[in-house]
Design an enzyme around this catalytic site. Sequence first.
Site, PDB file in Angstrom:
ATOM      1  N   CYS A   1      11.821   4.171   2.914  1.00  0.00           N
ATOM      2  CA  CYS A   1      10.849   3.696   1.932  1.00  0.00           C
ATOM      3  C   CYS A   1      11.493   3.841   0.559  1.00  0.00           C
ATOM      4  CB  CYS A   1       9.593   4.562   2.031  1.00  0.00           C
ATOM      5  SG  CYS A   1       8.407   4.250   0.717  1.00  0.00           S
TER       6      CYS A   1
ATOM      7  N   CYS B   1      11.679  -3.090  -1.284  1.00  0.00           N
ATOM      8  CA  CYS B   1      10.636  -2.371  -0.542  1.00  0.00           C
ATOM      9  C   CYS B   1      10.905  -2.702   0.917  1.00  0.00           C
ATOM     10  CB  CYS B   1       9.256  -2.858  -0.966  1.00  0.00           C
ATOM     11  SG  CYS B   1       7.924  -2.386   0.155  1.00  0.00           S
TER      12      CYS B   1
END
Length: 244
Positions: free
Chosen positions: A69, A175
Amino acid sequence: MIGVFDSGIGGVSVLREIVKLIPKGHFIYYSDSVNNPYGDKTYEEVYSIVKGIVNYFLERECVAIVIACNTASAICVKRLRSEYPNTLFIAIEPTYKMVHDYNPLGKTLVMATKGTLKSEKFLALYHKYDNGKTILLPCSGLADLIEDGNDVKIRRYLEDNIKQYRGINNVVLGCTHYPLIKDNIKEVLGNVKFFDGSIGVSKELVRQLKLRNIAYQFEELKIIFYDSSDDIKKKERFNQLMRN
Ligand code: DGL
């Protein structure tokens, strides 16, 4: 076991690359969909959530933790490494340097969460390699739509938020959810070149495991999936994305 986590199933884009390099590895994938999105939370909120996940992995004796992440990596990795000096953390980051190396004069769109784009870690990278032709676009809400897998809403979001950047050469997928919608992005922006950090992270993981003489290949691949919301649909979606 190697622990891999994200604020939901987005990190599957990273795990898929890892499995290409470690096809007989043992992994626990922690999908923290209860706390999705991380990108709009305060740094303290994200850090305290991430510490809970790190402890979950350590209780299961994970030999390495992959932060799949960008937001959690940008916010937490420095602090985690000082708080857990004996744990191997592998962190992802938007591959902005790679764009510079590949196409130093090109126009670039960096898509990431608000949390990543305003982090010290990302801004240092950006200021180092910016060629004056880069747009930083915080994509609030996009990871949620990808998490839900709602194609109609994803298309509408992209039409409303990125169509104006048609003509751009490079797109940084900052992302881990975004590589899952590359085709949708291409529909809107045309034939762009994508950059994401998943291959770099996978290579770094293998490099660090070898360096530390940690065994990482076994008789067969094993992936344990856990979702913090206990939503059965998450597991189905995860399995489907792992097969893609
Ligand atoms: N997948 C996360 C990332 O790479 C973001 C999603 C979120 O905002 O939770 O930044």
